[in-house]
Design a protein around this motif. Structure first.
Motif, PDB file in Angstrom:
ATOM      1  N   GLN A  90       0.830  -1.199   0.000  1.00 38.20           N
ATOM      2  CA  GLN A  90       0.000   0.000   0.000  1.00 38.20           C
ATOM      3  C   GLN A  90       0.870   1.257   0.000  1.00 38.20           C
ATOM      4  O   GLN A  90       0.590   2.230  -0.717  1.00 38.20           O
ATOM      5  CB  GLN A  90      -0.904   0.014   1.233  1.00 38.20           C
ATOM      6  N   GLU A  91       1.931   1.251   0.800  1.00 37.96           N
ATOM      7  CA  GLU A  91       2.820   2.411   0.875  1.00 37.96           C
ATOM      8  C   GLU A  91       3.552   2.631  -0.439  1.00 37.96           C
ATOM      9  O   GLU A  91       3.837   3.771  -0.824  1.00 37.96           O
ATOM     10  CB  GLU A  91       3.810   2.216   2.013  1.00 37.96           C
ATOM     11  N   GLN A  92       3.849   1.549  -1.152  1.00 42.75           N
ATOM     12  CA  GLN A  92       4.576   1.653  -2.414  1.00 42.75           C
ATOM     13  C   GLN A  92       3.711   2.200  -3.541  1.00 42.75           C
ATOM     14  O   GLN A  92       4.237   2.675  -4.549  1.00 42.75           O
ATOM     15  CB  GLN A  92       5.120   0.279  -2.822  1.00 42.75           C
ATOM     16  N   GLU A  95       4.301   5.835  -5.093  1.00 46.82           N
ATOM     17  CA  GLU A  95       5.455   6.034  -5.974  1.00 46.82           C
ATOM     18  C   GLU A  95       5.406   5.152  -7.221  1.00 46.82           C
ATOM     19  O   GLU A  95       5.882   5.553  -8.280  1.00 46.82           O
ATOM     20  CB  GLU A  95       6.754   5.741  -5.211  1.00 46.82           C
ATOM     21  N   SER A  96       4.829   3.946  -7.097  1.00 46.45           N
ATOM     22  CA  SER A  96       4.831   3.009  -8.221  1.00 46.45           C
ATOM     23  C   SER A  96       3.535   2.199  -8.239  1.00 46.45           C
ATOM     24  O   SER A  96       3.518   1.046  -7.793  1.00 46.45           O
ATOM     25  CB  SER A  96       6.050   2.076  -8.125  1.00 46.45           C
ATOM     26  N   PRO A  97       2.468   2.797  -8.766  1.00 43.30           N
ATOM     27  CA  PRO A  97       1.162   2.129  -8.745  1.00 43.30           C
ATOM     28  C   PRO A  97       1.147   0.770  -9.451  1.00 43.30           C
ATOM     29  O   PRO A  97       0.618  -0.198  -8.917  1.00 43.30           O
ATOM     30  CB  PRO A  97       0.240   3.132  -9.458  1.00 43.30           C
ATOM     31  N   ARG A 158      -5.959   2.215  -8.279  1.00 40.89           N
ATOM     32  CA  ARG A 158      -6.249   2.523  -6.881  1.00 40.89           C
ATOM     33  C   ARG A 158      -7.578   1.915  -6.454  1.00 40.89           C
ATOM     34  O   ARG A 158      -7.682   1.280  -5.398  1.00 40.89           O
ATOM     35  CB  ARG A 158      -6.289   4.034  -6.665  1.00 40.89           C
ATOM     36  N   GLU A 159      -8.601   2.096  -7.287  1.00 43.31           N
ATOM     37  CA  GLU A 159      -9.919   1.557  -6.967  1.00 43.31           C
ATOM     38  C   GLU A 159      -9.887   0.033  -6.898  1.00 43.31           C
ATOM     39  O   GLU A 159     -10.552  -0.584  -6.051  1.00 43.31           O
ATOM     40  CB  GLU A 159     -10.934   2.027  -8.011  1.00 43.31           C
ATOM     41  N   ALA A 160      -9.111  -0.590  -7.795  1.00 40.85           N
ATOM     42  CA  ALA A 160      -9.007  -2.057  -7.789  1.00 40.85           C
ATOM     43  C   ALA A 160      -8.366  -2.550  -6.499  1.00 40.85           C
ATOM     44  O   ALA A 160      -8.812  -3.539  -5.901  1.00 40.85           O
ATOM     45  CB  ALA A 160      -8.203  -2.528  -9.003  1.00 40.85           C
ATOM     46  N   MET A 161      -7.335  -1.856  -6.045  1.00 33.95           N
ATOM     47  CA  MET A 161      -6.667  -2.266  -4.814  1.00 33.95           C
ATOM     48  C   MET A 161      -7.559  -2.051  -3.598  1.00 33.95           C
ATOM     49  O   MET A 161      -7.585  -2.865  -2.670  1.00 33.95           O
ATOM     50  CB  MET A 161      -5.341  -1.527  -4.637  1.00 33.95           C
ATOM     51  N   VAL A 162      -8.297  -0.947  -3.588  1.00 40.22           N
ATOM     52  CA  VAL A 162      -9.214  -0.684  -2.475  1.00 40.22           C
ATOM     53  C   VAL A 162     -10.264  -1.785  -2.407  1.00 40.22           C
ATOM     54  O   VAL A 162     -10.580  -2.310  -1.332  1.00 40.22           O
ATOM     55  CB  VAL A 162      -9.885   0.695  -2.642  1.00 40.22           C
ATOM     56  N   ARG A 199      -7.397   9.941  -2.370  1.00 38.56           N
ATOM     57  CA  ARG A 199      -6.904  11.037  -3.217  1.00 38.56           C
ATOM     58  C   ARG A 199      -6.035  12.023  -2.437  1.00 38.56           C
ATOM     59  O   ARG A 199      -5.093  12.593  -2.964  1.00 38.56           O
ATOM     60  CB  ARG A 199      -8.090  11.776  -3.837  1.00 38.56           C
ATOM     61  N   ARG A 200      -6.347  12.216  -1.146  1.00 46.71           N
ATOM     62  CA  ARG A 200      -5.581  13.235  -0.402  1.00 46.71           C
ATOM     63  C   ARG A 200      -4.141  12.782  -0.141  1.00 46.71           C
ATOM     64  O   ARG A 200      -3.304  13.587   0.221  1.00 46.71           O
ATOM     65  CB  ARG A 200      -6.272  13.549   0.917  1.00 46.71           C
ATOM     66  N   HIS A 201      -3.898  11.447  -0.326  1.00 43.95           N
ATOM     67  CA  HIS A 201      -2.543  10.960  -0.155  1.00 43.95           C
ATOM     68  C   HIS A 201      -1.832  10.744  -1.477  1.00 43.95           C
ATOM     69  O   HIS A 201      -0.724  10.243  -1.524  1.00 43.95           O
ATOM     70  CB  HIS A 201      -2.541   9.627   0.623  1.00 43.95           C
ATOM     71  N   ALA A 202      -2.502  11.096  -2.580  1.00 38.50           N
ATOM     72  CA  ALA A 202      -1.879  10.891  -3.881  1.00 38.50           C
ATOM     73  C   ALA A 202      -0.651  11.757  -4.021  1.00 38.50           C
ATOM     74  O   ALA A 202      -0.548  12.857  -3.472  1.00 38.50           O
ATOM     75  CB  ALA A 202      -2.878  11.213  -4.994  1.00 38.50           C
ATOM     76  N   LYS A 203       0.297  11.253  -4.803  1.00 43.28           N
ATOM     77  CA  LYS A 203       1.554  11.973  -4.991  1.00 43.28           C
ATOM     78  C   LYS A 203       1.290  13.343  -5.576  1.00 43.28           C
ATOM     79  O   LYS A 203       0.575  13.497  -6.571  1.00 43.28           O
ATOM     80  CB  LYS A 203       2.455  11.170  -5.936  1.00 43.28           C
ATOM     81  N   GLY A 204       1.868  14.343  -4.950  1.00 46.32           N
ATOM     82  CA  GLY A 204       1.775  15.696  -5.423  1.00 46.32           C
ATOM     83  C   GLY A 204       0.553  16.445  -4.947  1.00 46.32           C
ATOM     84  O   GLY A 204       0.375  17.607  -5.278  1.00 46.32           O
ATOM     85  N   SER A 205      -0.313  15.795  -4.161  1.00 49.34           N
ATOM     86  CA  SER A 205      -1.505  16.468  -3.641  1.00 49.34           C
ATOM     87  C   SER A 205      -1.226  17.048  -2.286  1.00 49.34           C
ATOM     88  O   SER A 205      -0.300  16.655  -1.594  1.00 49.34           O
ATOM     89  CB  SER A 205      -2.682  15.484  -3.590  1.00 49.34           C
ATOM     90  N   SER A 206      -2.075  17.976  -1.861  1.00 54.58           N
ATOM     91  CA  SER A 206      -1.900  18.569  -0.545  1.00 54.58           C
ATOM     92  C   SER A 206      -2.475  17.666   0.500  1.00 54.58           C
ATOM     93  O   SER A 206      -3.386  16.893   0.248  1.00 54.58           O
ATOM     94  CB  SER A 206      -2.603  19.929  -0.517  1.00 54.58           C
ATOM     95  N   THR A 207      -2.025  17.751   1.753  1.00 60.18           N
ATOM     96  CA  THR A 207      -2.493  16.909   2.847  1.00 60.18           C
ATOM     97  C   THR A 207      -3.359  17.716   3.783  1.00 60.18           C
ATOM     98  O   THR A 207      -3.350  18.930   3.744  1.00 60.18           O
ATOM     99  CB  THR A 207      -1.309  16.321   3.613  1.00 60.18           C
TER     100      THR A 207
END
Length: 207
Positions: A90-92, A95-97, A158-162, A199-207
Motif C-alpha cells: 500500500q505504501e509503495q 510512488e509506483s502504482p 487505486r480503486e481495484a486495490m481498495v 486522493r488526499r494521499h496521492a503523490k503531489g496532492s496537498s495533505t
C-alpha cells in the motif's frame, strides 16, 4: 398391465426427486444461488448473455466442485507476515502504482493458496473457488488481476486495490467466511482502517 404402470410412475417420481435433490445440493436452485453468489450471480447471467439457466448451471457446478473446500488456518506468524506485506505494498502505491498492483495481485494469489484454494497458477479455478466462499469480495480480486496485466490508469488501479482489500481481509482473518451471508465489512472497514491510497494521499496532492 396395471402393475407395470404403477411401477413406471414410481420410477419416474423417484427420478424427479433425485433430479430436484441434485439441484438443491448444487446451490439450492435459483434463489439459493442468488443468495450465495450475490453480485457474482448477475455477472454469470451477463456472461451468458442473459441465459439464466446456463448461468445457474455454471454456478451450480462451481458449488459442486468447490463447495466442500475447507479453508485452512493461518498461523499467527504467517498472518502477521501477510499483513505486513500488504501494508508495505500500500505504501509503495504512491510512488509506483503498477508495481504495487502486480505485487498485491501475487500476494492475494499466494494467500488464497495458503488458505486451501486452487494454486495461484490456475487463476480461473482459483477465482471460481473463491466466488463460492467469498462471493462478495471476489470482484475486487478479479479487477486487480486485470489491472496488473493491463495498462490501467492510476485511479483504476487505486480503486481495484481498495476493492481487493476486502478479499485480503477476509482471507487473512481468523474465521472462514460464511458463503450464504452478505459480508459488508469491507466497505465499513475502508472508513476505519488506515488506507494510504485515498486522493488526499496521492503523490503531489496537498495533505
Amino acid at each position: 398391465m396395471f402393475t407395470v404402470v404403477i411401477i413406471a410412475v414410481i420410477v419416474i417420481g423417484l427420478a424427479a426427486l433425485l433430479y430436484l435433490g441434485g439441484g438443491r445440493m448444487q446451490g439450492g436452485g435459483g434463489h439459493g444461488l442468488k443468495r450465495r453468489f450475490g453480485p457474482q450471480y448477475d455477472r454469470a447471467v451477463a456472461d451468458h448473455d442473459g441465459d439464466t439457466k446456463a448461468a445457474e448451471q455454471e454456478l451450480g457446478e462451481r458449488v459442486r466442485v468447490h463447495g466442500s473446500l475447507a479453508e485452512l488456518s493461518l498461523s499467527p506468524e504467517v498472518r502477521e507476515h501477510y499483513v505486513t506485506q500488504w501494508a508495505t505494498i500500500q505504501e509503495q502505491f504512491v510512488e509506483s502504482p503498477q508495481k504495487a498492483v502486480i505485487e498485491a495481485d501475487a500476494l492475494l494469489a499466494r494467500l488464497a493458496g495458503d488458505r486451501g484454494f486452487p494454486d495461484c497458477e490456475q487463476f480461473d479455478d482459483q477465482i471460481a473457488a473463491l466466488s463460492v466462499h467469498h462471493s462478495h469480495h471476489v470482484q475486487g480480486y478479479r479487477a486487480m488481476h486485470a489491472a496488473a496485466r493491463d495498462q490501467s490508469g492510476t485511479e483504476e488501479m487505486r480503486e481495484a486495490m481498495v476493492e481487493a482489500r476486502g478479499l485480503f481481509e477476509a482471507l487473512v482473518g481468523e474465521q472462514p467466511a460464511d458463503p450464504d451471508r452478505r459480508d459488508a465489512s469491507s466497505r465499513e472497514d475502508q472508513g476505519h482502517a488506515p488506507w494510504p491510497l485515498t486522493r488526499r494521499h496521492a503523490k503531489g496532492s496537498s495533505t
